[in-house]
Every structure is written in C-alpha cells, then in structure tokens.
Design an enzyme around this catalytic site. Structure first.
Site, PDB file in Angstrom:
ATOM      1  N   ASP A   1      -2.446   0.932   7.275  1.00 32.15           N
ATOM      2  CA  ASP A   1      -1.532   0.992   5.569  1.00 32.15           C
ATOM      3  C   ASP A   1      -1.118  -0.911   5.650  1.00 32.15           C
ATOM      4  O   ASP A   1      -1.514  -0.944   4.850  1.00 32.15           O
ATOM      5  CB  ASP A   1      -0.046   2.041   5.627  1.00 32.15           C
ATOM      6  CG  ASP A   1      -0.748   3.464   5.984  1.00 32.15           C
ATOM      7  OD1 ASP A   1      -1.541   3.889   4.753  1.00 32.15           O
ATOM      8  OD2 ASP A   1      -1.013   3.299   7.068  1.00 32.15           O
TER       9      ASP A   1
ATOM     10  N   ASP B   1       1.039  -0.878  -0.054  1.00 32.41           N
ATOM     11  CA  ASP B   1      -0.121  -0.149  -0.386  1.00 32.41           C
ATOM     12  C   ASP B   1       0.668   1.576   0.569  1.00 32.41           C
ATOM     13  O   ASP B   1       1.227   1.369   1.237  1.00 32.41           O
ATOM     14  CB  ASP B   1      -1.086   0.495   1.420  1.00 32.41           C
ATOM     15  CG  ASP B   1      -1.876   0.712   1.382  1.00 32.41           C
ATOM     16  OD1 ASP B   1      -2.198   2.001   0.573  1.00 32.41           O
ATOM     17  OD2 ASP B   1      -2.052   1.734   2.785  1.00 32.41           O
TER      18      ASP B   1
ATOM     19  N   GLU C   1      -1.378  -1.503  -4.430  1.00 29.38           N
ATOM     20  CA  GLU C   1      -2.650  -0.567  -4.808  1.00 29.38           C
ATOM     21  C   GLU C   1      -1.966   0.699  -5.602  1.00 29.38           C
ATOM     22  O   GLU C   1      -1.073   1.663  -5.507  1.00 29.38           O
ATOM     23  CB  GLU C   1      -3.461  -0.358  -3.531  1.00 29.38           C
ATOM     24  CG  GLU C   1      -5.073   0.622  -3.337  1.00 29.38           C
ATOM     25  CD  GLU C   1      -5.029   0.720  -1.877  1.00 29.38           C
ATOM     26  OE1 GLU C   1      -5.915  -0.384  -1.450  1.00 29.38           O
ATOM     27  OE2 GLU C   1      -4.258   1.859  -1.384  1.00 29.38           O
TER      28      GLU C   1
END
Length: 192
Positions: free
Chosen positions: A140, A7, A67
């Site tokens: 995260d 992420d 992501e």
C-alpha cells in the site's frame, strides 16, 4: 511541488510524499498507517482523518494525489474504501489542499505500461526509478508512491500516456514531392 500520495484503505492506508522540485523527483517518505488493530470502524475513519491532517501539517504538501476505489465484487469493501478516500480528501480540503483522483488501472498503466500490472510489478518499477533498497512490507505504501508519481507525470507531460498509444501516421508524398525533397537534401549530388 510536494505531492502527497494516498492509497486509501480501512485496514492499511498507504501514503508517500514526492518532491518534484529539481530535475528528478525525489522520494521524501513512504509508509503505511496500520489500522487493523482498531476494532471500531468509526475510530478507524477518525484515525485516517487525523493522520492525514498531521501529515499535511508536518510536510506542507502542495497537492494530494489519491487512488480511487475500484469496483470489485464485494460492495461492502468498496463502500468502506470510498469512506476512507472521502475522509482523506476531507482532511486535505480542511487544510486547503487541492487533490486529483486516479483510477488504479490508470496508475498501473502510467508506471509500468500495463493497466493490469500486479502490485509487485508496480513496486519493482518504482524501486528501479527511486532506488529504495527494499520493497515495503505493505505494498500500500508503494501504491501511494505510484499515485504521487502518476500525478507528477500527468503534471509534467499530460499527454504522455495518450502519445505512447498513438501510431505514427505515414504521409504519402507524390513522386514529384519525393524528388524535390531529395534535391533539397542532397544538392551536391544533383548537376545544375
């Protein structure tokens, strides 16, 4: 297969490793790279590159799931996220690692069933799937696990998300076909 999930972020970058060998995926590691204390943006980007390579060299993952930056109101933030993502992808490619990019809403949809789920909902769902004790301090890290888990799901059942949205179609049969089906399934009830 060992999947590295990332992420991306320029203040906090989440990462996880998911081992998908065996009947059930297993969480290997889930953590964050805390970057807020590094004032110079260029040094943050360098730290992302170096840390991504270090993780790859330490664990030897087979694939990177990352992501995609979301389109928000703040263009500068989106550009910085894009740079963090690009640097992580570049580090992976420098180690000959393939990658797949996932939209945040698609990850949420795949993990929770709702593309609008909150980070806390995603983390709670992953906690129930993988059985880790406490939610991570920085979500995260769980977002990175969600990306890796989405990659695993896509590789094992690429149509799963589409299939769950389809409504079954009803096939209309004629009375004659309905009677033939009844006779075929209940021969003991029909006199010859």
């Amino acid at each position: 297969m060992l999947i590295l999930g990332i992420d991306p972020g320029t203040q906090v970058l989440g990462y996880s490793l998911l081992d998908t060998d065996g009947p059930k995926p297993r969480l290997v590691v889930m953590d964050v790279l805390y970057l807020r204390k590094i004032a110079d943006f260029h040094l943050r980007i360098r730290k992302i590159f170096d840390t991504t390579q270090r993780i790859i060299d330490s664990y030897h993952p087979d694939h990177l799931a990352i992501e995609a930056p979301f389109a928000g109101k703040n263009v500068q933030s989106m550009l910085k996220l894009g740079k963090a993502q690009g640097v992580a992808i570049g580090a992976a490619m420098s180690r000959d690692l393939s990658y797949t990019e996932y939209e945040p809403a698609a990850v949420k949809q795949r993990v929770t069933g709702s593309g609008n789920a909150a980070k806390e909902q995603v983390a709670a769902m992953l906690q129930s799937i993988f059985g880790f004790d406490d939610l991570p301090q920085y979500l995260d890290a769980s977002d990175a696990l969600a990306v890796a888990y989405t990659c695993h799901l896509e590789m094992t059942d690429p149509l799963g998300d589409i299939r769950s949205q389809l409504k079954p179609t009803r096939v209309r049969k004629s009375k004659k076909q309905q009677w033939a089906d009844y006779v075929a399934h209940n021969p003991e009830l029909v006199n010859n």
